[in-house]
Design an enzyme around this catalytic site. Sequence first.
Site, PDB file in Angstrom:
ATOM      1  N   GLU A 159      42.769  50.219  44.285  1.00  9.41           N
ATOM      2  CA  GLU A 159      41.945  50.242  43.065  1.00  9.41           C
ATOM      3  C   GLU A 159      40.852  51.306  43.147  1.00  9.41           C
ATOM      4  O   GLU A 159      40.566  51.992  42.164  1.00  9.41           O
ATOM      5  CB  GLU A 159      41.355  48.842  42.830  1.00  9.41           C
ATOM      6  CG  GLU A 159      42.428  47.817  42.462  1.00  9.41           C
ATOM      7  CD  GLU A 159      41.947  46.366  42.525  1.00  9.41           C
ATOM      8  OE1 GLU A 159      41.279  45.996  43.511  1.00  9.41           O
ATOM      9  OE2 GLU A 159      42.242  45.613  41.583  1.00  9.41           O
TER      10      GLU A 159
ATOM     11  N   GLY B 291      41.755  46.267  46.729  1.00  5.37           N
ATOM     12  CA  GLY B 291      40.575  47.037  46.330  1.00  5.37           C
ATOM     13  C   GLY B 291      40.616  48.501  46.775  1.00  5.37           C
ATOM     14  O   GLY B 291      39.955  49.348  46.178  1.00  5.37           O
TER      15      GLY B 291
ATOM     16  N   ALA C 243      39.432  44.493  49.282  1.00  6.25           N
ATOM     17  CA  ALA C 243      38.161  43.766  49.287  1.00  6.25           C
ATOM     18  C   ALA C 243      38.161  42.881  50.533  1.00  6.25           C
ATOM     19  O   ALA C 243      39.225  42.537  51.058  1.00  6.25           O
ATOM     20  CB  ALA C 243      38.046  42.924  48.028  1.00  6.25           C
TER      21      ALA C 243
ATOM     22  N   GLU D 157      47.342  41.143  46.150  1.00  5.98           N
ATOM     23  CA  GLU D 157      46.474  39.998  45.847  1.00  5.98           C
ATOM     24  C   GLU D 157      47.213  38.682  45.649  1.00  5.98           C
ATOM     25  O   GLU D 157      46.730  37.636  46.066  1.00  5.98           O
ATOM     26  CB  GLU D 157      45.611  40.291  44.602  1.00  5.98           C
ATOM     27  CG  GLU D 157      44.461  41.259  44.845  1.00  5.98           C
ATOM     28  CD  GLU D 157      44.843  42.718  44.723  1.00  5.98           C
ATOM     29  OE1 GLU D 157      46.051  43.030  44.637  1.00  5.98           O
ATOM     30  OE2 GLU D 157      43.934  43.564  44.697  1.00  5.98           O
TER      31      GLU D 157
END
Length: 261
Positions: free
Chosen positions: A114, A111, A66, A134
């Site tokens: 993911e 992300g 992200a 993260e």
Amino acid sequence: MEYENVLLQKEGKIAIVTINRPKALNALNSDTLKELDKVIDEISNDNEVLAVILTGAGEKAFVAGADISQMKDMNVLEGRAFAMLGNKIFRKVETLEKPVIAAVNGFALGGGCELSMACDIRIASEKAKFGQPEVTLGITPGFGGTQRLPRLVGMGMAKELVYSARTINAQEALRVGLVNRVVAPEVLMDEVKKLANEIASKAPVAVKLSKQAINRGMQVDMDTAVIIEAEVFGECFSTEDQTDAMTAFVEKRKLEGFKNR
Ligand code: CAA
């Protein structure tokens, strides 16, 4: 439709979706996520498309996570909303009624890891790197990492990877069951297209219902799961494809192709 951060190409029965922000290693900001959402809708409504490939632009990254510059100043509510946006779209990828293969060409971090896990199948280049970094940024995984990683690699390995933020290479990802296959970078797209075309040559309704049964069944107890299987199995008998394919088999002739979508 034209998109800025996501490319959509069609090759016969295959749609190729490329996250296209190579200068930011394809990091997912809200705009990119919203475009991905629209692209998935477009593919969902396209009856010609029978399998999807998801990849990242450039040599270096699938998706490096992200977008950290966007998340930096978020407050509690904005953080929650961002996670919900990502999760909604990744769930749409996961439940799309067509198989999605991730062609992981480089970094698949946060992300990015993911997003690859929301796909049905992951094929990695030897250069791919996976991880959930993260906790180095003071956050938890937010686009499904705490949920899909343990389902794929088991709770112990998922906890090790999430707590330590350790990045693993493609061979380790293969060993722990995060990816299906590792191939040389120069043949990655060819291998993935070969698999996508193989899937696209099968009965589309049967493939779609298999995906549904596996996804739904993995979330419920075995007694319920086998009922889900029986339901989708029965539904196949409403298709011409089932009758045609079985008749062709019994009559020892080759079936020309499948009709139902
Ligand atoms: N967000 C925003 N920008 C990113 C990014 C990200 N996740 N990852 C890379 N970039 C940008 C860099 O800022 C850099 O931009 P500039 O050229 O403008 O400086 C550009 O992409 C190239 O990156 P690097 O110079 O860092 O390239 P490198 O080869 O030295 O390192 C890397 C590559 C190891 C992947 C490194 O970029 C990196 O660590 N990226 C962040 C990875 C990460 O922590 N991802 C998880 C994000 S959190 C998340 O995803 C939360 C969630 O679950 C929803």
